[in-house]
Design a protein around this motif. Structure first.
Motif, mmCIF file in Angstrom:
data_model
loop_
_atom_site.group_PDB
_atom_site.id
_atom_site.type_symbol
_atom_site.label_atom_id
_atom_site.label_comp_id
_atom_site.label_asym_id
_atom_site.label_seq_id
_atom_site.Cartn_x
_atom_site.Cartn_y
_atom_site.Cartn_z
ATOM 1 N N TYR A 29 47.962 71.342 87.667
ATOM 2 C CA TYR A 29 48.506 70.031 87.318
ATOM 3 C C TYR A 29 47.453 69.169 86.633
ATOM 4 C CZ TYR A 29 52.199 71.255 90.691
ATOM 5 O OH TYR A 29 53.206 71.882 91.376
ATOM 6 N N PHE A 72 45.995 82.362 92.264
ATOM 7 C CA PHE A 72 46.692 81.897 91.066
ATOM 8 C C PHE A 72 46.838 83.015 90.034
ATOM 9 C CE2 PHE A 72 46.446 80.367 86.681
ATOM 10 C CZ PHE A 72 47.653 79.693 86.617
ATOM 11 N N ARG A 100 47.338 75.076 92.613
ATOM 12 C CA ARG A 100 48.450 74.347 91.991
ATOM 13 C C ARG A 100 47.967 73.007 91.439
ATOM 14 N NH1 ARG A 100 52.703 73.617 96.333
ATOM 15 N NH2 ARG A 100 51.643 75.113 97.644
ATOM 16 N N PHE A 104 56.158 79.817 92.497
ATOM 17 C CA PHE A 104 54.905 79.109 92.225
ATOM 18 C C PHE A 104 54.462 78.343 93.471
ATOM 19 C CE2 PHE A 104 52.647 75.277 90.652
ATOM 20 C CZ PHE A 104 51.583 75.894 90.012
ATOM 21 N N ASP A 105 55.389 77.603 94.075
ATOM 22 C CA ASP A 105 55.060 76.805 95.262
ATOM 23 C C ASP A 105 54.680 77.676 96.462
ATOM 24 O OD1 ASP A 105 55.485 74.453 93.903
ATOM 25 O OD2 ASP A 105 57.495 74.128 94.685
#
Length: 197
Positions: free
Chosen positions: A111, A176, A107, A98-99
């Motif tokens: 969040y 994404f 990202r 993911f990072d």
């Protein structure tokens, strides 16, 4: 540590020592160290403020209830999602991908959407939308699990996906969704369960 414990804690040396111990333990047995240990608020703020998108997120959270309150909620929800994925090693791999693969602004949009909280009102999805969602591996599992509440949950997922995508540039959104579309069914189901609450 032995001569002035208060100073030892005040200067953050206890955290440094814990990090050293965990690093040693990780070398011996990587699965013994939780993959979802949250960062302290001050450390998270510093990391987020290293990018323009992160500074904006910190500013927005400060203005709408406080950075730390939002951070704690996001860390809790992300931790719950990630811990359902499998072994500690699988969780760590998931987070590393993911990072590495999702652009920073995307990202942060994720969040921020998690921080938006639960219980947002949505009009239940039409039967055709639920059927379309159920045709995917994760969707089929979840529609069976959700039963009669599936139309509301599917609508919630669609609304959240739309808001996240709207908060990203086209390129970041592509990054994404490319990452997301390549996930196995188990992590997709874990993410959907949490976001549909």
């Amino acid at each position: 540590m032995k001569s002035d414990f208060a100073r030892y804690e005040d200067e953050g040396l206890n955290k440094e020592y814990l990090a050293l111990l965990e690093a040693e333990q990780y070398e011996v047995d990587p699965d013994s160290i939780p993959a979802t240990r949250p960062l302290a608020a001050d450390q998270s703020r510093t990391e987020l403020c290293s990018s323009e998108a992160g500074r904006k997120l910190v500013h927005d959270w400060d203005r709408s209830g406080g950075f730390k309150a939002h951070l704690v909620n996001v860390q809790r929800d992300v931790g719950e999602m990630v811990r359902t994925i499998g072994r500690v090693r699988d969780q760590r791999v998931f987070m590393e991908h993911f990072d590495r693969e999702v652009p920073i602004p995307a990202r942060l949009a994720v969040y921020d959407e998690i921080a938006a909280g639960r219980g947002l009102y949505v009009t239940p999805a039409a039967p055709s939308e639920v059927k379309h969602f159920a045709a995917t591996p994760a969707g089929g599992l979840l529609v069976a699990e959700w039963g009669s509440s599936a139309p509301e949950k599917v609508a919630m997922l669609r609304a959240r996906a739309k808001r996240m995508t709207a908060a990203m540039t086209e390129g970041d959104a592509d990054g994404f969704w490319t990452w997301f579309d390549n996930l196995d069914a188990a992590p997709v189901a874990a993410i959907f369960r949490k976001l549909a609450e």
